[in-house]
Design a protein around this motif. Structure first.
Motif, PDB file in Angstrom:
ATOM      1  N   ARG A  48      -4.051  -3.015   7.647  1.00  0.00           N
ATOM      2  CA  ARG A  48      -3.895  -1.902   8.891  1.00  0.00           C
ATOM      3  C   ARG A  48      -2.447  -2.126   9.610  1.00  0.00           C
ATOM      4  NH1 ARG A  48      -8.078   1.393  10.209  1.00  0.00           N
ATOM      5  NH2 ARG A  48      -6.087   2.544  10.750  1.00  0.00           N
ATOM      6  N   LEU A  49      -1.910  -3.255   9.366  1.00  0.00           N
ATOM      7  CA  LEU A  49      -0.668  -3.712   9.976  1.00  0.00           C
ATOM      8  C   LEU A  49       0.537  -3.036   8.982  1.00  0.00           C
ATOM      9  CD1 LEU A  49      -1.358  -6.824  11.480  1.00  0.00           C
ATOM     10  CD2 LEU A  49      -1.142  -4.981  12.596  1.00  0.00           C
ATOM     11  N   GLY A  50       0.277  -2.714   7.751  1.00  0.00           N
ATOM     12  CA  GLY A  50       1.244  -2.181   6.948  1.00  0.00           C
ATOM     13  C   GLY A  50       1.450  -3.393   5.904  1.00  0.00           C
ATOM     14  N   VAL A  51       0.873  -4.370   5.897  1.00  0.00           N
ATOM     15  CA  VAL A  51       1.151  -5.704   5.059  1.00  0.00           C
ATOM     16  C   VAL A  51       0.234  -5.450   3.838  1.00  0.00           C
ATOM     17  CG1 VAL A  51       1.101  -8.077   4.902  1.00  0.00           C
ATOM     18  CG2 VAL A  51       1.564  -6.875   7.063  1.00  0.00           C
ATOM     19  N   ALA A  52       0.632  -5.234   2.903  1.00  0.00           N
ATOM     20  CA  ALA A  52      -0.073  -4.750   1.531  1.00  0.00           C
ATOM     21  C   ALA A  52      -0.591  -6.059   0.992  1.00  0.00           C
ATOM     22  CB  ALA A  52       0.940  -4.186   0.407  1.00  0.00           C
ATOM     23  N   SER A  53      -1.848  -5.993   0.215  1.00  0.00           N
ATOM     24  CA  SER A  53      -2.379  -7.065  -0.173  1.00  0.00           C
ATOM     25  C   SER A  53      -2.424  -7.143  -1.807  1.00  0.00           C
ATOM     26  CB  SER A  53      -3.897  -7.260   0.035  1.00  0.00           C
ATOM     27  OG  SER A  53      -4.705  -5.980  -0.455  1.00  0.00           O
ATOM     28  N   GLN A  54      -1.498  -5.911  -2.441  1.00  0.00           N
ATOM     29  CA  GLN A  54      -1.179  -5.912  -3.630  1.00  0.00           C
ATOM     30  C   GLN A  54       0.215  -5.690  -3.900  1.00  0.00           C
ATOM     31  OE1 GLN A  54      -4.309  -4.453  -6.515  1.00  0.00           O
ATOM     32  NE2 GLN A  54      -5.618  -4.255  -4.822  1.00  0.00           N
ATOM     33  N   PRO A  55       0.715  -6.034  -4.920  1.00  0.00           N
ATOM     34  CA  PRO A  55       2.039  -5.323  -5.528  1.00  0.00           C
ATOM     35  C   PRO A  55       2.071  -4.032  -5.744  1.00  0.00           C
ATOM     36  CG  PRO A  55       1.133  -6.502  -7.248  1.00  0.00           C
ATOM     37  CD  PRO A  55       0.293  -6.726  -6.221  1.00  0.00           C
ATOM     38  N   ARG A  56       3.227  -3.435  -5.360  1.00  0.00           N
ATOM     39  CA  ARG A  56       3.285  -1.974  -5.940  1.00  0.00           C
ATOM     40  C   ARG A  56       3.696  -1.887  -7.410  1.00  0.00           C
ATOM     41  NH1 ARG A  56       6.331   2.155  -7.867  1.00  0.00           N
ATOM     42  NH2 ARG A  56       6.590   4.000  -6.401  1.00  0.00           N
ATOM     43  N   PRO A  57       2.677  -1.110  -8.118  1.00  0.00           N
ATOM     44  CA  PRO A  57       2.961  -0.985  -9.537  1.00  0.00           C
ATOM     45  C   PRO A  57       4.178  -0.284  -9.849  1.00  0.00           C
ATOM     46  CG  PRO A  57       1.459   0.520  -8.625  1.00  0.00           C
ATOM     47  CD  PRO A  57       1.855  -0.104  -7.452  1.00  0.00           C
ATOM     48  N   ALA A  58       4.829  -0.492 -10.940  1.00  0.00           N
ATOM     49  CA  ALA A  58       6.193   0.135 -11.478  1.00  0.00           C
ATOM     50  C   ALA A  58       5.692   1.678 -11.702  1.00  0.00           C
ATOM     51  CB  ALA A  58       6.644  -0.448 -12.575  1.00  0.00           C
ATOM     52  N   THR A  94      -5.981   5.302   0.335  1.00  0.00           N
ATOM     53  CA  THR A  94      -6.106   4.490   1.356  1.00  0.00           C
ATOM     54  C   THR A  94      -7.372   5.368   2.166  1.00  0.00           C
ATOM     55  OG1 THR A  94      -4.462   5.900   2.888  1.00  0.00           O
ATOM     56  CG2 THR A  94      -3.699   3.734   1.953  1.00  0.00           C
ATOM     57  N   SER A  95      -7.931   4.496   2.803  1.00  0.00           N
ATOM     58  CA  SER A  95      -9.132   5.117   3.752  1.00  0.00           C
ATOM     59  C   SER A  95      -9.476   4.045   4.877  1.00  0.00           C
ATOM     60  CB  SER A  95     -10.545   5.322   3.036  1.00  0.00           C
ATOM     61  OG  SER A  95     -10.858   4.125   2.191  1.00  0.00           O
ATOM     62  N   GLY A  96     -10.062   4.345   5.904  1.00  0.00           N
ATOM     63  CA  GLY A  96      -9.945   3.669   6.965  1.00  0.00           C
ATOM     64  C   GLY A  96     -11.267   2.674   7.241  1.00  0.00           C
ATOM     65  N   PRO A 117      -5.533   2.107   5.426  1.00  0.00           N
ATOM     66  CA  PRO A 117      -4.096   2.619   5.784  1.00  0.00           C
ATOM     67  C   PRO A 117      -3.510   1.886   7.216  1.00  0.00           C
ATOM     68  CG  PRO A 117      -5.996   3.856   6.922  1.00  0.00           C
ATOM     69  CD  PRO A 117      -6.441   2.810   5.925  1.00  0.00           C
ATOM     70  N   PRO A 118      -2.146   2.179   7.332  1.00  0.00           N
ATOM     71  CA  PRO A 118      -1.452   1.311   8.462  1.00  0.00           C
ATOM     72  C   PRO A 118      -1.968   2.090   9.697  1.00  0.00           C
ATOM     73  CG  PRO A 118       0.249   2.917   7.411  1.00  0.00           C
ATOM     74  CD  PRO A 118      -1.136   2.714   6.475  1.00  0.00           C
ATOM     75  N   LEU A 119      -1.942   1.342  10.860  1.00  0.00           N
ATOM     76  CA  LEU A 119      -2.024   2.228  11.924  1.00  0.00           C
ATOM     77  C   LEU A 119      -0.824   2.789  12.358  1.00  0.00           C
ATOM     78  CD1 LEU A 119      -3.220  -1.046  14.207  1.00  0.00           C
ATOM     79  CD2 LEU A 119      -4.415   0.719  13.582  1.00  0.00           C
ATOM     80  N   ASP A 120      -1.031   3.998  13.134  1.00  0.00           N
ATOM     81  CA  ASP A 120       0.097   5.148  13.119  1.00  0.00           C
ATOM     82  C   ASP A 120       1.071   4.719  14.277  1.00  0.00           C
ATOM     83  OD1 ASP A 120       1.169   7.284  12.111  1.00  0.00           O
ATOM     84  OD2 ASP A 120       0.675   8.592  14.047  1.00  0.00           O
ATOM     85  N   ALA A 121       1.593   3.550  14.141  1.00  0.00           N
ATOM     86  CA  ALA A 121       2.808   3.055  14.721  1.00  0.00           C
ATOM     87  C   ALA A 121       3.842   2.395  14.065  1.00  0.00           C
ATOM     88  CB  ALA A 121       2.286   1.695  15.630  1.00  0.00           C
ATOM     89  N   ASN A 122       5.021   2.331  14.967  1.00  0.00           N
ATOM     90  CA  ASN A 122       6.318   1.997  14.031  1.00  0.00           C
ATOM     91  C   ASN A 122       6.328   0.928  13.317  1.00  0.00           C
ATOM     92  OD1 ASN A 122       9.399   2.930  14.106  1.00  0.00           O
ATOM     93  ND2 ASN A 122       9.376   0.608  14.676  1.00  0.00           N
ATOM     94  N   GLY A 123       5.834  -0.169  13.618  1.00  0.00           N
ATOM     95  CA  GLY A 123       5.719  -1.411  12.454  1.00  0.00           C
ATOM     96  C   GLY A 123       4.817  -1.309  11.284  1.00  0.00           C
TER      97      GLY A 123
END
Length: 432
Positions: A48-58, A94-96, A117-123
């Motif tokens: 929720r802070l935008g910190v992913a728990s998995q790597p991005r797939p290629a 993503t779902s909340g 999903p990330p919170l709708d804030a800048n960071g």
């Protein structure tokens, strides 16, 4: 090639950004607490802070964002079919809510990752886009998060609003700020609407007219709910030849009406069994007490209690088993409709072969229920007297009931033919 966004950022948008920055710590405290209560691991809370728990797939990544359970499950069939069309593509959904995450985890399509999903804030939004770098972002129904949209378009993400649906109240709210509405809607490359009314509203609110296209109700395209065949067979054996009816997705204030109805029906059908499925299983204890107050004998699924010949109400207070209950009984009252809630998805029982009874408050599915009622696959009731009459009519007239079930399933089948058209439009307009 430039992609004009249909409007300029407004003072209201900048004020929203400033306010969201101030409120972000409080929002994080609130959502983190809810996730902790649902036993979500800390690593996943940080999504929720935008910190992913998995790597991005290629490779190409197509992102779907949905609010909660119904919207999330409605896109799984679409992702599966799109994955067949685009065999090299990867998918992110993503779902909340923890409930949606749990259900999605059981039904993830191939090459698909779930995140909160990330919170709708800048960071949080910046961290989300920096990590995932999606090629396309497909928002479901009415998910209009300003910073996610503006930052996504700025990052070159092609954006769509799928299954677009806006309440009259939401439309009136946006129309008070026409310049901001035009700016936010201008971030989208495509709108696929559920109905013509939504298309007209979006254009009136400032959406670029040529980006608004007719679609279908995506929930008609979702696959049938899963059925536990072993459990279903065991339940059938316990029920025997007793008549049964289902009250599904009920809310506080509706169980009372359902139980009043059941009391009246038992006078004509003394061995009748009610399968009662609260919308929120964590209300099981309260609903069980209500059943006891009505004087009914009850067996409770969450306690692994079996149905006996004396059981009058079976309380199905578990998550993810609704498809099994629909398979047991195709006579369904669908809740969220006797209160001012908006109704629930009638495609789920109809796909299982059920005919549907609804209260009048189905405004979130107005176009669907109107058509199903007109086709004979659904019936509208207003109170316990109406509900008693509707259930009694179908219990007492098998040919009439079977015709209603056939009409409901036929309506769903006509809607499902639109899936390929939806995929074609998404691939073309989002450059996939």
């Amino acid at each position: 090639m430039s992609r004009p966004n249909g409007g300029k950022a407004t003072l209201l948008y900048y004020a929203y950004r400033a306010i969201s920055a101030v409120l972000a710590p409080f929002a994080w405290y609130s959502v983190a607490r809810k996730l902790r209560r649902a036993h979500v691991p800390v690593e996943r809370q940080h999504e929720r802070l935008g910190v992913a728990s998995q790597p991005r797939p290629a490779g190409q990544l197509i992102w779907f964002h949905a609010a909660s359970v119904g919207e999330s499950l409605s896109v799984l069939s679409l992702i599966t079919r799109m994955g067949e069309r685009l065999p090299q593509a990867q998918f992110l959904i993503t779902s909340g809510t923890p409930t949606s995450a749990a259900l999605i985890a059981k039904r993830l399509p191939p090459r698909t990752i779930h995140q909160y999903p990330p919170l709708d804030a800048n960071g949080p939004v910046n961290r989300f886009y920096h990590h995932w770098r999606p090629n396309a972002g497909i928002f479901v129904e009415s998910e209009l998060w300003p910073q996610m949209l503006v930052k996504g378009r700025k990052a070159g993400v092609h954006l769509a609003l799928l299954n677009a649906r806006l309440s009259d109240k939401s439309v009136r709210g946006w129309q008070r700020f026409p310049d901001t509405a035009q700016f936010i809607l201008g971030q989208f490359d495509l709108f696929l609407t559920q109905n013509q009314k939504t298309a007209n509203n979006l254009r009136a609110m400032g959406a670029v007219p040529e980006r608004v296209k007719p679609g279908t109700n995506l929930k008609a395209l979702a696959g049938p709910l899963p059925v536990d065949e072993v459990l279903c067979a065991r339940m059938r054996k316990s029920i025997g030849d007793r008549p049964v009816w289902v009250a599904s997705s009920t809310h506080p204030g509706e169980e009372e009406v359902v139980l009043q109805t059941h009391r009246a029906l038992l006078k004509r059908h003394p061995d009748l069994l009610l399968l009662l499925i609260p919308r929120h299983p964590d209300r099981g204890q309260d609903v069980q007490q209500l059943i006891a107050n009505f004087g009914f004998t009850c067996a409770r699924r969450s306690k692994q209690e079996d149905i006996s010949p004396e059981t009058e109400v079976y309380l199905a207070d578990t998550l993810g088993e609704t498809g099994t209950w629909y398979a047991l009984c195709p006579l369904v009252f669908l809740g969220g409709s006797l209160q001012d809630i908006g109704g629930h998805n009638p495609f789920e029982p109809a796909q299982a072969g059920a005919a549907v009874i609804t209260g009048p408050g189905f405004f979130n599915f107005a176009e669907t229920f109107d058509a199903m009622i007109a086709a004979g696959g659904a019936v509208e009731v207003r109170d316990a007297v109406d509900l008693t009459a509707a259930v009694d009519k179908w219990l007492g007239n098998q040919s009439n009931f079977e015709a209603a079930c056939t009409a409901a399933r036929s309506y769903v089948n006509t809607q499902q033919t639109a899936l390929d058209s939806v995929i074609d439009t998404l691939c073309e307009e989002l450059k996939l």
